[in-house]
Design an enzyme around this catalytic site. Structure first.
Site, PDB file in Angstrom:
ATOM      1  N   GLN A  50       0.862  -1.182   0.000  1.00 13.04           N
ATOM      2  CA  GLN A  50       0.000   0.000   0.000  1.00 13.04           C
ATOM      3  C   GLN A  50       0.900   1.233   0.000  1.00 13.04           C
ATOM      4  O   GLN A  50       1.363   1.694   1.039  1.00 13.04           O
ATOM      5  CB  GLN A  50      -0.918  -0.030   1.210  1.00 13.04           C
ATOM      6  CG  GLN A  50      -1.770  -1.291   1.319  1.00 13.04           C
ATOM      7  CD  GLN A  50      -2.780  -1.418   0.192  1.00 13.04           C
ATOM      8  OE1 GLN A  50      -3.744  -0.655   0.107  1.00 13.04           O
ATOM      9  NE2 GLN A  50      -2.572  -2.389  -0.700  1.00 13.04           N
ATOM     10  N   GLY A 108     -12.050   2.432   3.942  1.00 12.39           N
ATOM     11  CA  GLY A 108     -11.125   1.584   3.212  1.00 12.39           C
ATOM     12  C   GLY A 108     -10.171   2.361   2.320  1.00 12.39           C
ATOM     13  O   GLY A 108     -10.320   3.571   2.100  1.00 12.39           O
ATOM     14  N   HIS A 109      -9.196   1.635   1.777  1.00 15.25           N
ATOM     15  CA  HIS A 109      -8.167   2.299   0.965  1.00 15.25           C
ATOM     16  C   HIS A 109      -8.743   2.870  -0.323  1.00 15.25           C
ATOM     17  O   HIS A 109      -9.714   2.376  -0.871  1.00 15.25           O
ATOM     18  CB  HIS A 109      -6.994   1.352   0.681  1.00 15.25           C
ATOM     19  CG  HIS A 109      -7.346   0.131  -0.112  1.00 15.25           C
ATOM     20  ND1 HIS A 109      -6.415  -0.810  -0.464  1.00 15.25           N
ATOM     21  CD2 HIS A 109      -8.515  -0.313  -0.624  1.00 15.25           C
ATOM     22  CE1 HIS A 109      -6.979  -1.770  -1.160  1.00 15.25           C
ATOM     23  NE2 HIS A 109      -8.260  -1.482  -1.271  1.00 15.25           N
ATOM     24  N   ASN A 110      -8.137   3.969  -0.755  1.00 14.25           N
ATOM     25  CA  ASN A 110      -8.469   4.668  -2.005  1.00 14.25           C
ATOM     26  C   ASN A 110      -9.806   5.392  -1.973  1.00 14.25           C
ATOM     27  O   ASN A 110     -10.264   5.872  -3.014  1.00 14.25           O
ATOM     28  CB  ASN A 110      -8.453   3.714  -3.209  1.00 14.25           C
ATOM     29  CG  ASN A 110      -7.162   2.946  -3.329  1.00 14.25           C
ATOM     30  OD1 ASN A 110      -6.089   3.484  -3.086  1.00 14.25           O
ATOM     31  ND2 ASN A 110      -7.262   1.668  -3.676  1.00 14.25           N
TER      32      ASN A 110
END
Length: 348
Positions: A199, A240-242
């Site tokens: 990440q 969450g990511h993004n």
């Protein structure tokens, strides 16, 4: 600390509005049911007018329309009593300013920039090449890893953690136990096992963002996870990511936003909401508590609700009244089906 005291005229001089009755002094804001003569309270909803008559509050904040029913009471008349109450509460609970200094147990790595106006508490860790703005308060046991950038007057409460490479705007407040910039949940399956995807993005928070305790905002897989100016996120929320969250959106506790979700500005997301990943939610969307969001919401200003499937709030409210009767209705339906079947047999 000596409690702050304001007269009604002093309050209106600072905040606007009109005071009526005696120019009394008040020392705190309290609910109508608990307020005493030295307190000021408020009436945000006219249906609770009876509580004003029963209250011992020294003064009450009301709308112009409601004020006519309270002759003889000490009042402050405001366009929005609830907002005015919030501003009065801030008068009595001003923002705590940093007391410059670094506690002897804190660790500040070489290359970090910590202005003398910052307050660095006990056992704090500031990583290498991290830059703090003026007047930051990094309280006991908080961690800011390397290569971060914090704007002026950022507050990290005890045990908050900001991972490496993250950017926090001015006046950001991170409550205890929150983690900003931990790895996103990115995995690829191969050879009967999961391979972790590095990440390599970070997290960027805009100005005046507030993050509740034990909330997690994951770093992006390649680009940053972002939260816009003025957005407020409650306790125990997972981002969450993004994800890309717009400005002045509010998200209540226990909500989970899956990866790569884009949420617009001025949205209201209730508690316990869950979303699938890779969807978009338009500006000014309101999502009721407990809703499962399974697809994109493209029309601005929608009010949505429902455990599953998601629907408009009006449709959900119309159908929800039948949920507790589903078993009974199913029995009646089976009885009717049997009667129709028997009638068909008899007609042969």
């Amino acid at each position: 600390m000596i409690p702050a005291t304001y007269t009604l005229s002093q309050i209106t001089a600072r905040l606007g509005g009109e005071w009526r009755g005696e120019d009394i002094s008040v020392t705190a804001v309290r609910p109508l049911a608990d307020a005493q003569a030295e307190h000021i309270s408020f009436l945000a909803n006219p249906k609770y007018k009876a509580e004003v008559h029963d209250s011992s509050a020294g003064a009450v904040i009301v709308s112009a329309k409601a004020a006519d029913g309270f002759e003889g009471r000490n009042l402050i008349v405001a366009d929005d009593p609830y907002l005015y109450f919030a501003k009065v509460a801030r008068l009595f609970s001003p923002v705590v300013k940093a007391r410059g200094g670094i506690h002897p147990t804190a660790v500040v790595e070489p290359g970090a920039t910590v202005p003398t106006s910052c307050e660095i508490g006990a056992n704090v860790y500031i990583g290498a090449n991290t830059v703090l703005g003026e007047g930051c308060r990094i309280l006991a046991n908080a961690v800011v890893q390397h290569d971060c950038k914090l704007g002026d007057e950022v507050v990290l409460h005890p045990n908050a953690v900001v991972y490496y490479g993250c950017t926090l705007g001015r006046r950001v407040e991170i409550h205890s136990g929150a983690v900003i910039g931990a790895d996103g949940f990115g995995l690829a399956f191969a050879d009967d096992s999961w391979f972790k995807i590095p990440q390599t993005g970070a997290v960027t928070l805009g100005d005046d963002v507030e993050i509740g305790s034990n909330t997690n905002i994951d770093r992006g897989a390649m680009s940053d996870t972002t939260v816009g100016n003025g957005t407020k996120i409650d306790n125990q929320v997972q981002i969450g990511h993004n994800c890309k969250i717009g400005s002045h959106t509010v998200i209540a506790a226990k909500t989970g936003i899956s990866g790569s979700v884009t949420i617009g500005s001025y949205c209201i997301i209730g508690g316990g909401v869950g979303t699938v990943g890779h969807i978009e939610i338009a500006d000014k969307t309101t999502i009721g508590g407990g809703t499962s969001v399974t697809h994109s919401i493209t029309e601005s200003g929608k009010h949505l609700a429902g455990i599953f499937p998601m629907s408009t709030h009006k449709e959900w409210a119309r159908n929800a009244v039948y949920i507790h009767r589903l078993s009974e209705m199913n029995k009646r339906l089976k009885t009717l089906e049997q009667q129709l079947s028997d009638a068909g047999q008899d007609s042969k």
